[in-house]
Design a protein around this motif. Sequence first.
Motif, PDB file in Angstrom:
ATOM      1  N   UNK A 147       2.065   9.737  -2.189  1.00 57.44           N
ATOM      2  CA  UNK A 147       3.080   9.377  -1.847  1.00 57.44           C
ATOM      3  C   UNK A 147       3.888   8.242  -2.662  1.00 57.44           C
ATOM      4  N   UNK A 148       5.002   7.938  -2.298  1.00 56.62           N
ATOM      5  CA  UNK A 148       5.561   7.140  -3.423  1.00 56.62           C
ATOM      6  C   UNK A 148       5.022   5.600  -3.661  1.00 56.62           C
ATOM      7  N   UNK A 149       3.877   5.462  -2.800  1.00 52.88           N
ATOM      8  CA  UNK A 149       3.183   4.032  -3.022  1.00 52.88           C
ATOM      9  C   UNK A 149       2.442   4.087  -4.184  1.00 52.88           C
ATOM     10  N   UNK A 150       1.888   5.642  -4.898  1.00 49.81           N
ATOM     11  CA  UNK A 150       0.944   5.578  -5.898  1.00 49.81           C
ATOM     12  C   UNK A 150       1.690   4.782  -7.006  1.00 49.81           C
ATOM     13  N   UNK A 151       0.756   4.080  -7.593  1.00 44.34           N
ATOM     14  CA  UNK A 151       1.503   3.406  -8.925  1.00 44.34           C
ATOM     15  C   UNK A 151       1.956   4.280  -9.877  1.00 44.34           C
ATOM     16  N   UNK A 152       2.886   3.710 -10.574  1.00 47.16           N
ATOM     17  CA  UNK A 152       3.426   4.380 -11.871  1.00 47.16           C
ATOM     18  C   UNK A 152       2.471   4.769 -12.796  1.00 47.16           C
ATOM     19  N   UNK A 153       2.842   5.819 -13.698  1.00 46.34           N
ATOM     20  CA  UNK A 153       1.840   6.065 -14.791  1.00 46.34           C
ATOM     21  C   UNK A 153       1.486   4.860 -15.640  1.00 46.34           C
ATOM     22  N   UNK A 181       5.497 -11.280  -4.730  1.00 45.10           N
ATOM     23  CA  UNK A 181       5.827 -10.234  -4.075  1.00 45.10           C
ATOM     24  C   UNK A 181       4.826  -9.274  -3.293  1.00 45.10           C
ATOM     25  N   UNK A 182       5.032  -8.783  -2.358  1.00 43.65           N
ATOM     26  CA  UNK A 182       3.785  -7.782  -1.843  1.00 43.65           C
ATOM     27  C   UNK A 182       4.099  -6.462  -2.803  1.00 43.65           C
ATOM     28  N   UNK A 183       2.747  -6.039  -3.238  1.00 43.83           N
ATOM     29  CA  UNK A 183       2.682  -4.686  -3.821  1.00 43.83           C
ATOM     30  C   UNK A 183       1.620  -3.945  -3.089  1.00 43.83           C
ATOM     31  N   UNK A 184       1.794  -2.749  -3.216  1.00 40.49           N
ATOM     32  CA  UNK A 184       0.882  -1.602  -2.871  1.00 40.49           C
ATOM     33  C   UNK A 184      -0.478  -1.807  -3.991  1.00 40.49           C
ATOM     34  N   UNK A 185      -1.713  -2.036  -3.553  1.00 42.94           N
ATOM     35  CA  UNK A 185      -2.796  -1.950  -4.645  1.00 42.94           C
ATOM     36  C   UNK A 185      -2.926  -0.559  -4.981  1.00 42.94           C
ATOM     37  N   UNK A 186      -2.681   0.369  -4.362  1.00 48.54           N
ATOM     38  CA  UNK A 186      -2.977   1.870  -4.679  1.00 48.54           C
ATOM     39  C   UNK A 186      -2.059   2.489  -3.687  1.00 48.54           C
ATOM     40  N   UNK A 187      -2.301   3.913  -3.567  1.00 47.32           N
ATOM     41  CA  UNK A 187      -1.554   4.924  -2.686  1.00 47.32           C
ATOM     42  C   UNK A 187      -2.359   4.699  -1.224  1.00 47.32           C
ATOM     43  N   UNK A 188      -2.025   5.382  -0.249  1.00 53.95           N
ATOM     44  CA  UNK A 188      -2.938   5.556   0.995  1.00 53.95           C
ATOM     45  C   UNK A 188      -4.120   6.210   0.323  1.00 53.95           C
TER      46      UNK A 188
END
Length: 383
Positions: free
Chosen positions: A215-221, A351-358
């Motif tokens: 999903x778009x929550x996955x960290x960038x490359x 700021x909040x960030x997603x540690x990884x994707x789901x």
Amino acid sequence: MTITNPGGNAAGTDTSHSAVEVSDEELKSMSREELARLGAKLDGVELVEYGIRYEPGSPADKRAERAVSAWFLLTAIFAIAFVGIFLFWPHEYQTAYSDSQLAYALYTPLIGLTLGGSLLFLGIGVVALAKKITPHEVAVQTRHDGFSAEVDRKTLSGEVFDVVDKSGLVKRRGVLKGSLVLAGGGLGLAATVGALGGFVKNPWAEGADSQLWVTPWAPLADGTKIRLTQQDGTPVRPEDLEAGSMSTVYPGVSGGAKFSDAPVMLFRVRPNQGISIRTGQEGFQFGDYYAYSKICTHVGCPVSLYEQQTGRVLCPCHQSQFDLYDGMRPVFGPASRPLPQLPIELDSEGYFVATSDFIEAVGPGFWENGKYPAWGSSPKEQS
Ligand code: FES
């Protein structure tokens, strides 16, 4: 001999009009047209008019042939276009903000239009063939029940072949025959490619990076973690939420609010409010903040109704309820899986960030669920 239509007329009340005197010799020596007329007579049909429509080779005849051929050629062109688009058009899923999204979005309409157009033009061509090429006939026919007698079958075949003769489909009309062959070949190819196409592409070809896994929550490359943002792209900080409240957030990427698997509910529970954490998801929360997918695991509606007092989240579509205090376990309604939890933390700017994707499937049924009971372990990996 006397040949009689066994079925008589449709009502079965009067068959005298369909009894015909004809000897075996006469039957054998009849031409196809005569057999056709005899067949009509036996069926109680009066052929008011029967014969070729236009003089072969006359301007009217050529016009009719051109018109019919045009429909069959269109059939072939659309069928071949379907095959080309089906095989070569860029059909890989493109996100809403990708430059190739328009081409991807056109894929399904285009294969529908070309195949549908091909079938439509074939239908029009057949109707045009019957109206402009086959012999003109005005007739009234009665019906009979049961198996047809030998004489009926023989006269019918005579009639069919006579129509073919009079239409000139065997001896003349090269263009029409060619267009018919093209139309049939094109449509046959389209049907074959359409039937086999689904077996050719492997949606998992990119392994863990296949579109259906991420999903778009996955960290960038480069490892950059994705921020939790408001719909307008404003990043979210802890102080933006009051204790006991919930806010819908989106991935902080271009067009992040448009992804169907991206909406997340960010909760700030009251201090000391105990929440069950599912096994393997320890540490996914940040303090009193918990993030869960907003996509219902029943059939994918957005679960929007947060009942602050009870910690229940309700889906308006089929009334599924999820218990925030029990790790979003479904407690009522048709949904059978908990809402997936998004692991969160704060970045260096607060700021909040997603540690990884789901680490599990977002939304309703997923065809790999049975294959990978521990969905997070294969093939998606936590960063
Ligand atoms: S989609 Fe949520 S209950 Fe059916």
